[in-house]
Write a protein that holds these residues in place. Structure first.
Motif, PDB file in Angstrom:
ATOM      1  N   LEU A 357       0.813  -1.214   0.000  1.00 52.62           N
ATOM      2  CA  LEU A 357       0.000   0.000   0.000  1.00 52.62           C
ATOM      3  C   LEU A 357       0.847   1.265   0.000  1.00 52.62           C
ATOM      4  O   LEU A 357       0.469   2.273  -0.606  1.00 52.62           O
ATOM      5  N   GLU A 358       1.986   1.234   0.670  1.00 51.40           N
ATOM      6  CA  GLU A 358       2.841   2.428   0.687  1.00 51.40           C
ATOM      7  C   GLU A 358       3.386   2.751  -0.696  1.00 51.40           C
ATOM      8  O   GLU A 358       3.675   3.904  -1.001  1.00 51.40           O
ATOM      9  N   LYS A 359       3.505   1.726  -1.543  1.00 53.37           N
ATOM     10  CA  LYS A 359       3.931   1.986  -2.921  1.00 53.37           C
ATOM     11  C   LYS A 359       2.816   2.653  -3.722  1.00 53.37           C
ATOM     12  O   LYS A 359       3.081   3.422  -4.648  1.00 53.37           O
ATOM     13  N   VAL A 360       1.588   2.352  -3.364  1.00 53.18           N
ATOM     14  CA  VAL A 360       0.436   2.930  -4.069  1.00 53.18           C
ATOM     15  C   VAL A 360       0.087   4.308  -3.530  1.00 53.18           C
ATOM     16  O   VAL A 360      -0.282   5.213  -4.284  1.00 53.18           O
ATOM     17  N   ARG A 361       0.164   4.490  -2.206  1.00 53.88           N
ATOM     18  CA  ARG A 361      -0.281   5.722  -1.564  1.00 53.88           C
ATOM     19  C   ARG A 361       0.764   6.205  -0.560  1.00 53.88           C
ATOM     20  O   ARG A 361       0.783   5.788   0.585  1.00 53.88           O
ATOM     21  N   PRO A 362       1.657   7.109  -0.969  1.00 56.21           N
ATOM     22  CA  PRO A 362       2.569   7.726   0.010  1.00 56.21           C
ATOM     23  C   PRO A 362       1.766   8.451   1.082  1.00 56.21           C
ATOM     24  O   PRO A 362       0.721   9.034   0.816  1.00 56.21           O
ATOM     25  N   GLY A 363       2.270   8.426   2.316  1.00 55.95           N
ATOM     26  CA  GLY A 363       1.529   9.022   3.415  1.00 55.95           C
ATOM     27  C   GLY A 363       0.334   8.200   3.837  1.00 55.95           C
ATOM     28  O   GLY A 363      -0.650   8.716   4.374  1.00 55.95           O
ATOM     29  N   LEU A 364       0.412   6.892   3.630  1.00 53.87           N
ATOM     30  CA  LEU A 364      -0.679   5.960   3.875  1.00 53.87           C
ATOM     31  C   LEU A 364      -1.197   6.054   5.311  1.00 53.87           C
ATOM     32  O   LEU A 364      -0.429   6.153   6.265  1.00 53.87           O
ATOM     33  N   LEU A 365      -2.530   5.977   5.460  1.00 52.45           N
ATOM     34  CA  LEU A 365      -3.192   5.930   6.762  1.00 52.45           C
ATOM     35  C   LEU A 365      -3.817   4.552   6.941  1.00 52.45           C
ATOM     36  O   LEU A 365      -4.599   4.113   6.103  1.00 52.45           O
ATOM     37  N   LEU A 366      -3.473   3.878   8.040  1.00 53.15           N
ATOM     38  CA  LEU A 366      -4.055   2.572   8.353  1.00 53.15           C
ATOM     39  C   LEU A 366      -4.547   2.586   9.792  1.00 53.15           C
ATOM     40  O   LEU A 366      -3.757   2.789  10.721  1.00 53.15           O
ATOM     41  N   GLU A 367      -5.847   2.381   9.967  1.00 55.65           N
ATOM     42  CA  GLU A 367      -6.395   2.313  11.313  1.00 55.65           C
ATOM     43  C   GLU A 367      -6.453   0.866  11.780  1.00 55.65           C
ATOM     44  O   GLU A 367      -6.917  -0.022  11.056  1.00 55.65           O
ATOM     45  N   LEU A 368      -5.998   0.638  13.012  1.00 55.35           N
ATOM     46  CA  LEU A 368      -6.122  -0.650  13.687  1.00 55.35           C
ATOM     47  C   LEU A 368      -6.977  -0.426  14.921  1.00 55.35           C
ATOM     48  O   LEU A 368      -6.752   0.508  15.680  1.00 55.35           O
ATOM     49  N   ARG A 369      -7.932  -1.309  15.153  1.00 60.95           N
ATOM     50  CA  ARG A 369      -8.835  -1.145  16.286  1.00 60.95           C
ATOM     51  C   ARG A 369      -8.406  -2.053  17.434  1.00 60.95           C
ATOM     52  O   ARG A 369      -8.157  -3.230  17.237  1.00 60.95           O
ATOM     53  N   GLN A 370      -8.322  -1.480  18.662  1.00 59.79           N
ATOM     54  CA  GLN A 370      -8.000  -2.265  19.849  1.00 59.79           C
ATOM     55  C   GLN A 370      -8.829  -3.549  19.832  1.00 59.79           C
ATOM     56  O   GLN A 370      -9.953  -3.509  19.361  1.00 59.79           O
ATOM     57  N   PRO A 371      -8.329  -4.704  20.285  1.00 57.26           N
ATOM     58  CA  PRO A 371      -7.222  -4.892  21.218  1.00 57.26           C
ATOM     59  C   PRO A 371      -5.848  -5.124  20.604  1.00 57.26           C
ATOM     60  O   PRO A 371      -4.949  -5.536  21.316  1.00 57.26           O
ATOM     61  N   TYR A 372      -5.667  -4.898  19.314  1.00 57.12           N
ATOM     62  CA  TYR A 372      -4.369  -5.215  18.735  1.00 57.12           C
ATOM     63  C   TYR A 372      -3.537  -3.959  18.524  1.00 57.12           C
ATOM     64  O   TYR A 372      -3.051  -3.683  17.440  1.00 57.12           O
ATOM     65  N   THR A 373      -3.378  -3.171  19.577  1.00 57.90           N
ATOM     66  CA  THR A 373      -2.610  -1.931  19.471  1.00 57.90           C
ATOM     67  C   THR A 373      -1.401  -1.938  20.398  1.00 57.90           C
ATOM     68  O   THR A 373      -0.924  -0.888  20.794  1.00 57.90           O
TER      69      THR A 373
END
Length: 587
Positions: A357-373
């Protein structure tokens, strides 16, 4: 690997020889051995291994003394002392961390430990041993070449202080995903506002208003996809836009981004529902998970390739800034079947997703939802969102602080804020105050709430943005976990903020501060300070819940108690010192 089913309490486990470790903590490694090294930070690193190279058992014991509570990532509302026949946890990369902290009534820690490697699955038992008058922990770790390492933090002034020490250690060895400014800006989410009844025109209308109120990003949550209805997940798996709701999702995303908002799309890439075409392909390998859906096995190379292809397709095809990746913890339904470690497979999967994804979208935003933080997920997401707690400002405060304890790199986000359209302004502000020590996410229909609600949103998001560095980057001290953090302090470079969530006296030393912001999250129309330093004159500016200035004057704060006129769900700024004796009255 299972916890001894025959042992009701830890006292019934096979006898083991305990040896002193640090402070009053003792350790035993039955059927194995351990060695200890003190690091420059003061952390004690303990290497443990089994004699035969199999699973490792570690036991810890601390005399009860003045123990008050025990914090661990899966604790929820159980923050006091449980019995050792009750305290149990199973953890992995995508579900918490093998860590815990025992503390006394002064808030001082008596035991703080953590697994150095956050990936392997582990099982824990913990609690008060009625037979030994001690707090005990039993930690079971899988067999691993070279054994395992555990971290022990010496007695610290608070749980937060001990967790800072651990966080700094993890940060030195784990490279987190880059955190662009878009991950540190207030988010408008569609979930609570619309649930699955969402469409392009409605989202665009909300986005246009959100840009005027201080939001910087939008998340289109569940419901955009074919089969996205019924609150279950039977239709998940194909991840194609519902043409009745989003006839041209790509054009819609471009329009919202043109308003100035980053755009993220919700996806649960491991879920496959029986109503999807994808289910026919994957049916032989899936296991039942969340209601109505099955879960793909990330240990399969073809599954990992599928998930990467899916995420890349969504971002590239629709011009997205990123994704909200949900239900990753459901991968653990495949654990314990005798196969390879699920956590290790998830690291491979998530690294591949991120890199592609970083190759497709520089400045990539990825949200992870607890409990895996926990720290192990830091390389794979930069929006670390706390777990669902609709309309519960207390839970939002507690969960965001808990999440931040061991979050490295990424910005911790609140659960989406929710309130009734007819709620009073102070109730709206209370929701925003509950999310103050994180990046706030809001999910109400902005076009449907009264103007006073929008004024409150704009005021609090404006204050949050002004104070963002203090709130996200400052030293945060929330107090005892079992008290649910009633007074939370954040300090950075001479600026400070104290949020008060209960009617209690707040000790404060003003001598070194350039500015002190006091947030009243209590039900009283005042904040009581106990000035502990020499005091002096300062300018007080008090705001109501919607941002109207209700008082502005010079204030002499001598040592001792002072009741400041701060309305409930309001805010006061103390700035100075200044030399004048009178200023303009209230507006």
């Amino acid at each position: 690997m299972t916890i001894d089913q025959e042992a009701v309490t830890t006292a019934e486990l096979a006898p083991a020889t305990f040896e002193p470790l640090l402070d009053q903590v003792s350790i035993a490694v039955p059927g194995g051995h351990w060695s200890s090294t003190e690091l420059p930070s003061g952390i004690r690193m303990v290497a443990v291994d089994s004699t035969g190279g199999g699973p490792v058992e570690v036991r810890l014991s601390v005399p009860l003394g003045d123990a008050a509570g025990y914090w661990h990532p899966q604790g929820g509302w159980r923050r006091t002392l449980t019995a050792d026949w009750e305290g149990k946890a199973s953890v992995s990369l995508v579900d918490s961390l093998a860590t815990g902290s025992l503390y006394d009534h002064a808030g001082t820690t008596m035991l703080t430990f953590a697994a150095a490697d956050p990936v392997p699955e582990a099982r824990l038992r913990f609690g008060v041993s009625e037979e030994t008058d001690a707090f005990v922990v039993q930690l079971r770790l899988p067999a691993a070449p070279g054994g395992h390492r555990l971290l022990f933090v010496p007695r610290s002034a608070s749980v937060a202080d001990a967790m800072r020490t651990l966080r700094e250690w993890y940060a030195a060895g784990i490279e987190p995903m880059p955190v662009p400014d878009g991950a540190r800006t207030p988010v408008y989410s569609t979930w609570y506002a619309f649930n699955q009844q969402v469409d392009a025109d409605s989202v665009t209308a909300e986005a246009a208003l959100a840009t005027t109120l201080g939001f910087g990003a939008l998340i289109l949550d569940d419901g955009w996809q074919l089969g996205g209805h019924g609150r279950g997940y039977a239709g998940c798996g194909d991840w194609l836009p519902d043409p009745a709701k989003f006839p041209d999702l790509t054009a819609h995303v471009a329009e919202v981004r043109g308003l100035g908002l980053h755009y993220l799309l919700w996806v649960a890439p491991l879920l496959v529902g029986p109503d999807s075409d994808a289910h026919r392909r994957w049916q032989p390998t899936v296991r039942a998970g969340v209601p109505g859906a099955y879960v793909l096995d990330p240990r399969l190379p073809e599954v990992r390739a599928h998930v990467v292809e899916l995420c890349v397709r969504l971002v590239r095809e629709h011009g997205l800034d990123g994704l909200k990746l949900d239900f990753l913890d459901e991968a653990m339904v495949h654990a314990g079947d005798g196969g390879s470690d699920v956590g290790l497979a998830m690291t491979e999967l998530l690294a591949a997703v991120r890199d592609a994804l970083e190759k497709v979208r520089p400045g990539l935003l990825l949200e992870l939802r607890q409990p895996y933080t926990g720290p192990g997920m830091a390389p794979y997401g930069n929006l670390l969102r706390s777990f669902d707690c609709p309309a519960d400002s207390t839970a939002n405060r507690v969960r965001t602080i808990d999440t931040a304890f061991l979050a490295i790199g990424g910005a911790v986000h609140s659960d989406m804020l929710l309130w009734h359209p007819e709620a009073p302004a102070h109730s709206v502000a209370r929701q925003l105050i509950g999310a103050l020590h994180s990046v706030p996410q809001v999910s109400v229909k902005l076009t449907a709430v009264p103007e006073e609600h929008r004024a409150a949103i704009a005021f609090w998001l404006g204050q949050w943005t002004r104070l963002r560095s203090v709130l996200l980057d400052g030293v945060v001290e929330p107090g005892r976990p079992d008290e649910l953090y009633p007074v939370v302090r954040a300090d950075l470079d001479g600026a400070g903020l104290i949020s008060v969530h209960a009617e209690q006296v707040v000790p404060v030393d003003l001598t070194w501060r350039q500015e002190l912001v006091l947030v009243n999250g209590s039900a009283a129309d005042r904040i009581v300070l106990d000035v502990t330093g020499p005091g002096g004159e300062t300018e007080l500016t008090a705001y109501g819940p919607s941002g109207r200035i209700i008082e502005r004057r010079l204030l002499g704060l001598t040592p001792g108690l002072h009741a400041l006129p701060v309305p409930k769900s309001g805010l006061a700024v103390l700035s100075g010192p200044v030399g004048a004796t009178e200023v303009e009255g209230a507006e």
